[in-house]
Every structure is written in structure tokens, then in C-alpha cells.
Motif scaffolding. Structure first.
Motif, PDB file in Angstrom:
ATOM      1  N   UNK A 127       0.816  -1.228   0.000  1.00 51.83           N
ATOM      2  CA  UNK A 127       0.000   0.000   0.000  1.00 51.83           C
ATOM      3  C   UNK A 127       0.849   1.277   0.000  1.00 51.83           C
ATOM      4  N   UNK A 128       1.975   1.262   0.711  1.00 53.95           N
ATOM      5  CA  UNK A 128       2.839   2.443   0.733  1.00 53.95           C
ATOM      6  C   UNK A 128       3.412   2.732  -0.640  1.00 53.95           C
ATOM      7  N   UNK A 129       3.848   1.686  -1.320  1.00 49.93           N
ATOM      8  CA  UNK A 129       4.447   1.863  -2.648  1.00 49.93           C
ATOM      9  C   UNK A 129       3.398   2.362  -3.640  1.00 49.93           C
ATOM     10  N   UNK A 130       2.198   1.759  -3.612  1.00 48.22           N
ATOM     11  CA  UNK A 130       1.128   2.178  -4.521  1.00 48.22           C
ATOM     12  C   UNK A 130       0.734   3.628  -4.253  1.00 48.22           C
ATOM     13  N   UNK A 131       0.610   3.989  -2.969  1.00 54.01           N
ATOM     14  CA  UNK A 131       0.260   5.364  -2.604  1.00 54.01           C
ATOM     15  C   UNK A 131       1.332   6.345  -3.080  1.00 54.01           C
ATOM     16  N   UNK A 132       2.579   5.968  -2.926  1.00 54.72           N
ATOM     17  CA  UNK A 132       3.672   6.839  -3.363  1.00 54.72           C
ATOM     18  C   UNK A 132       3.647   7.024  -4.881  1.00 54.72           C
ATOM     19  N   UNK A 133       3.456   5.931  -5.613  1.00 61.41           N
ATOM     20  CA  UNK A 133       3.397   6.013  -7.065  1.00 61.41           C
ATOM     21  C   UNK A 133       2.215   6.848  -7.529  1.00 61.41           C
ATOM     22  N   UNK A 134       1.070   6.718  -6.846  1.00 60.74           N
ATOM     23  CA  UNK A 134      -0.112   7.502  -7.200  1.00 60.74           C
ATOM     24  C   UNK A 134       0.140   8.990  -6.974  1.00 60.74           C
ATOM     25  N   UNK A 135       0.853   9.328  -5.900  1.00 62.49           N
ATOM     26  CA  UNK A 135       1.167  10.730  -5.624  1.00 62.49           C
ATOM     27  C   UNK A 135       2.075  11.313  -6.706  1.00 62.49           C
ATOM     28  N   UNK A 136       3.021  10.515  -7.162  1.00 56.82           N
ATOM     29  CA  UNK A 136       3.902  10.986  -8.236  1.00 56.82           C
ATOM     30  C   UNK A 136       3.090  11.239  -9.513  1.00 56.82           C
ATOM     31  N   UNK A 137       2.178  10.299  -9.832  1.00 55.78           N
ATOM     32  CA  UNK A 137       1.345  10.464 -11.024  1.00 55.78           C
ATOM     33  C   UNK A 137       0.485  11.718 -10.923  1.00 55.78           C
ATOM     34  N   UNK A 138      -0.075  11.972  -9.726  1.00 54.04           N
ATOM     35  CA  UNK A 138      -0.900  13.171  -9.536  1.00 54.04           C
ATOM     36  C   UNK A 138      -0.078  14.444  -9.672  1.00 54.04           C
ATOM     37  N   UNK A 139       1.130  14.429  -9.126  1.00 50.56           N
ATOM     38  CA  UNK A 139       1.979  15.620  -9.196  1.00 50.56           C
ATOM     39  C   UNK A 139       2.389  15.951 -10.629  1.00 50.56           C
ATOM     40  N   UNK A 140       2.445  14.925 -11.469  1.00 49.34           N
ATOM     41  CA  UNK A 140       2.798  15.125 -12.880  1.00 49.34           C
ATOM     42  C   UNK A 140       1.564  15.243 -13.765  1.00 49.34           C
ATOM     43  N   UNK A 141       0.380  15.238 -13.129  1.00 49.03           N
ATOM     44  CA  UNK A 141      -0.894  15.325 -13.851  1.00 49.03           C
ATOM     45  C   UNK A 141      -1.024  14.200 -14.876  1.00 49.03           C
TER      46      UNK A 141
END
Length: 256
Positions: A127-141
Motif C-alpha cells: 500500500x505504501x508503494x502504490x500510494x507513493x506512485x499515485x502521488x507521483x502520477x498526480x503531481x505530474x498530472x
């Protein structure tokens, strides 16, 4: 034919038979796994971690590949006790009588540790890895569009190594009872082991402190537990060797 007068050819034949037995059980469990694969896949897809992820099949064979991947994982998990028993049965004639009983008890412990490693990786690390990857995707739109094959391949690639890493205490206990390593050796290489743990944690964890510590601390604790287990196993081996020596002297005395 006793262990002492068995030739190298006999040993290789026995090893081949045990490998065949393990492979046969693996094949049977692969078939069983095909029946359990669908409910497991559906359960994991409904998990909160995956609920917001729209999974797609980018290739016609992706759903079938995922099916067989899960069947393989299920078969691997169920075959583990069988394979461990076959290894034990192959080497047990070279062990002391009390060592045979002790090392046999390692099999359920090893299975539980493997399951514990998978659980730790899935419920805490993944869950931590998925959450981190999702945050990166959001930050890059970036709008994520994931394939079901890629999602579960990433999941397997993350959790299976932890199932193996959690085998470390049993492996250490086993090698200590065989006399191949000692607790003194483990203490001597402690600094190098810690460095290796930091490297492993740095590779598989997101680049932020909490996630890194969440992986590093349990692995360090696992290593320290392994040292304590090794120390206990080492004492028992010395005791077994002393008992065997006394028994041999007693038999020689009676013969005289």
C-alpha cells in the motif's frame, strides 16, 4: 541399504526421486490453484489498494496469464512444506537422532514465516508503494491506465522476495545445526549485513524516510533474531556432538 554403504549413484537416484515427488505435488497443486485463482483475484481487486485502479487487458492473453500466475503462486505456497520435507528426508540420515526431530519441526515454522513475509509485504509495504506512485502520477498530472497483468506482476515482484527473506531465521538455524555457520560469524559480519539491508530497503522502498524505516527496521530485527536462534542452535549442536561422543566411548568400552 544403509546410509553408509550408499554410493554416489544411489544418492543421486534418491535425490532425483525426491525432486520428482516434489514436482508431482507442484503439478497437482497447480491444477488445484486454477480453481482457487478466480476468487483470490476477485478478492485482491476489491481490496482498498486496488479499488481506485481501473485494470485493463492490453493483450488478449493477459487474463489467462494472470490466471496461471496465481495458480503458480498458490502451488508454490502449498508445495513449500512438501519440498522442505523432501530436503529434510534426503539429509536426515547424516544428522544426529535429536537433530532429526528438531530440524523436522523447522518445516511448519518455515511455512509460517513465508506466509508472514508475504503478509508483511502485501498489507504494509505494497500500500505504501502504490500510494507513493499515485502521488507521483498526480503531481505530474498523469492519468493512470494500468494493465491487469502489469499490476499483478508488480505485486508478485514485490511480495515474493519478502516471503523468501523471512525464511532467513530458519535457514540460519538449519545451517547452524549442520555446523556450516556459527553465531560468532553472524556477529562478525553484522556491519556488512546491516549495510546490505540498507541497500535492499533503499532499492525496494519509496524514497522517503518512513517507508525506508518500515522496511529496514523489521529486516534488522529479523537478522538479530537469527543471531539469537543461531546461538541457541549452536549450543544444541555442541551438546548433541558431546552426547554422540560419550555414546561412542561407552560402546567402545563395552566392546573392550
Amino acid at each position: 541399504m544403509t546410509e553408509k554403504n550408499m554410493s554416489v549413484y544411489d544418492h543421486l537416484g534418491e535425490l532425483r526421486n525426491r525432486i520428482i515427488i516434489t514436482a508431482a505435488f507442484f503439478f497437482i497443486f497447480m491444477v488445484v490453484g486454477l480453481f482457487f485463482a478466480k476468487p483470490v483475484i476477485v478478492y485482491l481487486q476489491s481490496d482498498p489498494v486496488a479499488q481506485d485502479i481501473q485494470m485493463n487487458a492490453f493483450n488478449l492473453t493477459d487474463p489467462l496469464k494472470v490466471y496461471f500466475d496465481f495458480s503458480f503462486i498458490i502451488a508454490l505456497l502449498l508445495t513449500l512444506p512438501v519440498g522442505l520435507y523432501q530436503i529434510w528426508a534426503f539429509i536426515s540420515p547424516g544428522l544426529f537422532e535429536n537433530e532429526r526431530k528438531v530440524t523436522l519441526s523447522y518445516i511448519p515454522i518455515s511455512f509460517l514465516l513465508f506466509a508472514g513475509g508475504l503478509s508483511f509485504a502485501y498489507f504494509i509495504l505494497f500500500p505504501m508503494v502504490v500510494h507513493f506512485m499515485a502521488n507521483i502520477a498526480d503531481s505530474l498530472n498523469v492519468e493512470g491506465e494500468y494493465g491487469i497483468n502489469e499490476y499483478f506482476s508488480f505485486l508478485f515482484g514485490l511480495i515474493l522476495p519478502f516471503g523468501l527473506l523471512f525464511q532467513f531465521p530458519v535457514l540460519i538455524m538449519f545451517l547452524t545445526r549442520l555446523g556450516l555457520i556459527t553465531p560468532q560469524f553472524l556477529r562478525k559480519i553484522r556491519k556488512f549485513s546491516y549495510f546490505g539491508i540498507l541497500v535492499i530497503a533503499g532499492i525496494i522502498s519509496p524514497p522517503e524516510l518512513i517507508s525506508h524505516l518500515t522496511i529496514t527496521v523489521p529486516l534488522i530485527i529479523l537478522y538479530e533474531i537469527s543471531i539469537m536462534i543461531s546461538a541457541n542452535a549452536y549450543k544444541k549442536r555442541l551438546r548433541a556432538e558431546e552426547e554422540a561422543r560419550l555414546d561412542l566411548e561407552l560402546k567402545e568400552t563395552h566392546l573392550d
